[in-house]
Enzyme design. Structure first.
Site: not given
Length: 166
Positions: A63, A93, A144, A163
């Site tokens: 999108n 980094h 992450t 969930k």
């Protein structure tokens, strides 16, 4: 990726309507060395940067204002939907408190998004992320980690499993 062709793509795509000319955009991405599956819908404001590898499965929808920065490899399964303003990046980094600058060196980590996923608006997918099949990344989430489990809702900052779906 062929960065020079991709640079041209980033310049000319905005000249086309957002929701038209999908076959032409797929063709141009393929010229740039991006592996694009069948029936992938690419909005005109999507930007791809970097010299890494990008592989997109069949029947995906990318999108408006999605940004993909690849210095290593981004793999996107089939039937994946991206809402507007999603960021995917593979570069980061090294952190060294003893160096002159705390972000002392560059590293790249692959990103993998499983088939059937929905990546919601304003989500951020950071280096090293793996997402299982048929997962939802909630709006505004910062992902992450590694989420190998299928059919889960991932959300928050940093993202966690919220969930599980049957």
């Amino acid at each position: 990726m062929r960065t020079s062709i991709n640079y041209l793509n980033n310049l000319i795509f905005p000249l086309f309507p957002e929701d038209r000319c999908f076959a032409f955009k797929r063709f141009m991405w393929r010229l740039a060395g991006i592996k694009v599956g069948k029936n992938v819908k690419i909005r005109s404001s999507v930007k791809v940067f970097g010299a890494g590898e990008l592989v997109i499965g069949d029947n995906c929808g990318i999108n408006s204002q999605v940004t993909i920065v690849s210095s290593s490899k981004v793999t996107i399964g089939t039937n994946v939907e991206f809402a507007p303003r999603v960021y995917i990046g593979t570069g980061t980094h090294l952190i060294d408190g003893n160096a002159p600058c705390i972000s002392c060196g560059d590293i790249s980590k692959d990103v993998t998004i499983g088939s059937g996923c929905w990546i919601c608006v304003n989500s951020t997918i950071l280096p090293g992320v793996k997402i299982g099949n048929k997962c939802i990344v909630a709006a505004g989430a910062v992902v992450t980690g590694v989420f190998n489990q299928d059919k889960v809702l991932i959300g928050g900052v940093p993202a966690k499993v919220i969930k599980t779906y049957d």
